[in-house]
Design a protein around this motif. Structure first.
Motif, PDB file in Angstrom:
ATOM      1  N   LEU A 122       0.852  -1.187   0.000  1.00 42.49           N
ATOM      2  CA  LEU A 122       0.000   0.000   0.000  1.00 42.49           C
ATOM      3  C   LEU A 122       0.891   1.241   0.000  1.00 42.49           C
ATOM      4  O   LEU A 122       1.744   1.393   0.877  1.00 42.49           O
ATOM      5  CB  LEU A 122      -0.904   0.009   1.238  1.00 42.49           C
ATOM      6  CG  LEU A 122      -1.774   1.256   1.403  1.00 42.49           C
ATOM      7  CD1 LEU A 122      -2.926   1.251   0.417  1.00 42.49           C
ATOM      8  CD2 LEU A 122      -2.294   1.368   2.831  1.00 42.49           C
ATOM      9  N   THR A 123       0.709   2.085  -0.997  1.00 45.20           N
ATOM     10  CA  THR A 123       1.413   3.358  -1.037  1.00 45.20           C
ATOM     11  C   THR A 123       0.386   4.468  -0.975  1.00 45.20           C
ATOM     12  O   THR A 123      -0.663   4.407  -1.627  1.00 45.20           O
ATOM     13  CB  THR A 123       2.260   3.500  -2.317  1.00 45.20           C
ATOM     14  OG1 THR A 123       1.424   3.342  -3.455  1.00 45.20           O
ATOM     15  CG2 THR A 123       3.376   2.463  -2.341  1.00 45.20           C
ATOM     16  N   ALA A 124       0.686   5.483  -0.191  1.00 44.81           N
ATOM     17  CA  ALA A 124      -0.228   6.619  -0.031  1.00 44.81           C
ATOM     18  C   ALA A 124       0.573   7.905  -0.176  1.00 44.81           C
ATOM     19  O   ALA A 124       1.715   7.997   0.290  1.00 44.81           O
ATOM     20  CB  ALA A 124      -0.921   6.567   1.330  1.00 44.81           C
ATOM     21  N   ARG A 125      -0.039   8.900  -0.806  1.00 47.37           N
ATOM     22  CA  ARG A 125       0.664  10.157  -1.036  1.00 47.37           C
ATOM     23  C   ARG A 125      -0.337  11.310  -0.984  1.00 47.37           C
ATOM     24  O   ARG A 125      -1.554  11.122  -1.118  1.00 47.37           O
ATOM     25  CB  ARG A 125       1.398  10.124  -2.370  1.00 47.37           C
ATOM     26  CG  ARG A 125       0.573   9.743  -3.599  1.00 47.37           C
ATOM     27  CD  ARG A 125      -0.301  10.863  -4.107  1.00 47.37           C
ATOM     28  NE  ARG A 125      -0.878  10.641  -5.420  1.00 47.37           N
ATOM     29  CZ  ARG A 125      -1.812  11.417  -5.940  1.00 47.37           C
ATOM     30  NH1 ARG A 125      -2.314  12.441  -5.251  1.00 47.37           N
ATOM     31  NH2 ARG A 125      -2.303  11.176  -7.153  1.00 47.37           N
ATOM     32  N   LEU A 126       0.201  12.516  -0.822  1.00 44.43           N
ATOM     33  CA  LEU A 126      -0.610  13.733  -0.867  1.00 44.43           C
ATOM     34  C   LEU A 126      -0.545  14.397  -2.242  1.00 44.43           C
ATOM     35  O   LEU A 126      -1.506  15.020  -2.686  1.00 44.43           O
ATOM     36  CB  LEU A 126      -0.137  14.726   0.202  1.00 44.43           C
ATOM     37  CG  LEU A 126      -0.583  14.467   1.637  1.00 44.43           C
ATOM     38  CD1 LEU A 126       0.163  15.382   2.589  1.00 44.43           C
ATOM     39  CD2 LEU A 126      -2.082  14.668   1.781  1.00 44.43           C
TER      40      LEU A 126
END
Length: 332
Positions: A122-126
Motif C-alpha cells: 500500500l502506497t499513499a501520497r498527498l
C-alpha cells in the motif's frame, strides 16, 4: 462509480484509491472494484496506490483490514517524519519521493507512506510522485514484479535512479562551473551554484534518513523476506548511501566555489578601489591649483602676464603627473 474504457468498474473515487494492480501479472490493467475486493479476500499479492488526503481512505482501509490497527495513527494523522515501524504481518515506512508535477523543482520532494506485507503493498501520497507514476506506467507496459518485497525493491531501485540522475547532473554542473572559474570566464555561476547547493542539500536532508531506515530493515528483515531479496536490499542501501555521501561532497564543493567567487570579487573590488583612489589623489592637487588661480582677485600671480595661463596649466599637469608617478611606482 468510475468506469474504464472497457466498461470495467474501477475503485470508487470516494474511497481514495487511485489505482490497484495485481503483482506478477504481465502487462496488467488496473484492477476493477470487484477484482480488487476479490484479490484482497483471496490474499492475492496486489499493489494499492491511495490518496492519503482523501477523507474516505481511512474508512475504506478499516473495512478491508489492509493495515493493522496499530499502524493507523501514522496514516490518519499523516505523520511526515521519516520512520520505520514493524507491525503484525509487515512493516510501515514513511519516506520521501520526488514530486511529479510540471512546475516542480527537480529536487522538490513530498512524503510517501508505504505499507508492505506478504500480500499487499500500500502506497499513499498527498501529491503526485515520480516513482509511483513510473511504476504505474511499468504495470501497464510490462507488468509488475511478483511478490510484495520484490515490488518494494523495484520501488527503491527506481527511486535510486532518480537520486542518481539528480546527483549526476549536480556533479556535471559543478565541474563546468569550476572550469569556468579556473579560466576566469564565470558569468552566471553564482545563481547556478545556489541552485546546486539547494539540490545537494535536499538530497542529503531527505534521503539520508531513508538510508538509516533501510539499514534497520536490512539488519532486521521480517521472516517472510527471502534471502535474495534481503541481499538486493543491502545492495540498494550501499548504493543509496554512496549517493547521499556524494551529495554531501557536492555541497561542500559548491560552498568552496562560492567562496572562491566571493574572494575573487573582493580582490577585483579592492583593485578597482585602489586605482580609483590613485586617480582621486592625482586630481586633488590639480583641482586645488585650478581653484586658486581661478579666483578673480587682485594679486593673482601672472594675472598680467600673457604666458601666465600656460604656466598655470603646466603646474597643474606637473602636480597631477607627480602624484600618479609616485602612486604607480608604489603599486608596481
Amino acid at each position: 462509480m468510475v468506469k474504464s474504457s472497457s466498461n470495467r468498474e474501477l475503485p470508487e473515487p470516494s474511497t481514495g484509491v487511485i489505482c490497484a494492480f495485481e503483482l506478477g501479472r504481465a502487462r496488467c490493467q488496473e484492477l476493477s472494484k470487484d477484482e480488487l475486493e476479490t484479490a484482497l479476500e483471496n490474499r492475492t499479492p496486489v499493489w494499492v496506490h491511495c490518496n492519503i488526503g482523501h477523507s474516505g481512505l481511512v474508512a475504506w482501509l478499516s473495512s478491508r483490514e489492509v493495515l493493522p490497527p496499530e499502524a493507523f495513527p501514522v496514516i490518519v494523522e499523516r505523520e511526515i517524519r521519516h520512520r520505520l515501524e514493524f507491525h503484525r504481518g509487515g512493516f510501515l515506512m514513511v519516506s520521501s519521493d520526488f514530486l511529479f508535477e510540471e512546475d516542480a523543482d527537480p529536487a522538490e520532494v513530498a512524503p510517501i507512506w508505504i505499507w508492505v506485507s506478504p500480500t499487499v503493498v500500500l502506497t499513499a501520497r498527498l501529491h503526485p510522485l515520480r516513482t509511483t507514476d513510473s511504476l504505474r506506467v511499468m504495470a501497464r507496459r510490462t507488468g509488475l514484479p511478483a511478490g510484495s518485497m520484490t515490488f518494494f525493491v523495484e520501488f527503491l531501485q527506481r527511486q535510486l535512479e532518480s537520486v542518481e540522475r539528480l546527483s549526476h547532473g549536480v556533479g556535471i554542473e559543478l565541474e563546468r562551473i569550476e572550469d569556468q572559474i579556473l579560466k576566469e570566464r564565470i558569468l552566471t555561476g553564482r545563481a547556478q551554484l545556489g541552485n546546486l547547493r539547494r539540490h545537494s542539500t535536499a538530497l542529503r536532508r531527505h534521503f539520508r534518513p531513508l538510508v538509516l531506515l533501510l539499514q534497520r530493515l536490512s539488519a532486521r528483515p521480517p521472516e517472510w523476506i527471502q534471502e535474495s531479496q534481503s541481499n538486493d536490499l543491502k545492495t540498494l542501501v550501499e548504493d543509496l548511501s554512496y549517493l547521499v555521501e556524494e551529495s554531501s561532497h557536492q555541497l561542500d564543493a559548491a560552498k568552496l566555489l562560492q567562496e572562491e567567487l566571493s574572494a575573487r570579487d573582493a580582490e577585483s573590488t579592492g583593485r578597482n578601489l585602489y586605482v580609483l583612489t590613485i586617480y582621486t589623489a592625482a586630481f586633488l592637487p590639480m583641482t586645488l591649483l585650478s581653484g586658486i588661480f581661478g579666483m578673480n582677485l587682485p594679486g593673482i600671480p601672472w594675472s598680467g602676464n600673457p604666458g601666465g595661463f600656460w604656466w598655470v596649466v603646466a603646474m597643474i599637469l606637473a602636480s597631477g603627473f607627480s602624484v600618479l608617478l609616485v602612486s604607480f611606482r608604489r603599486f608596481l
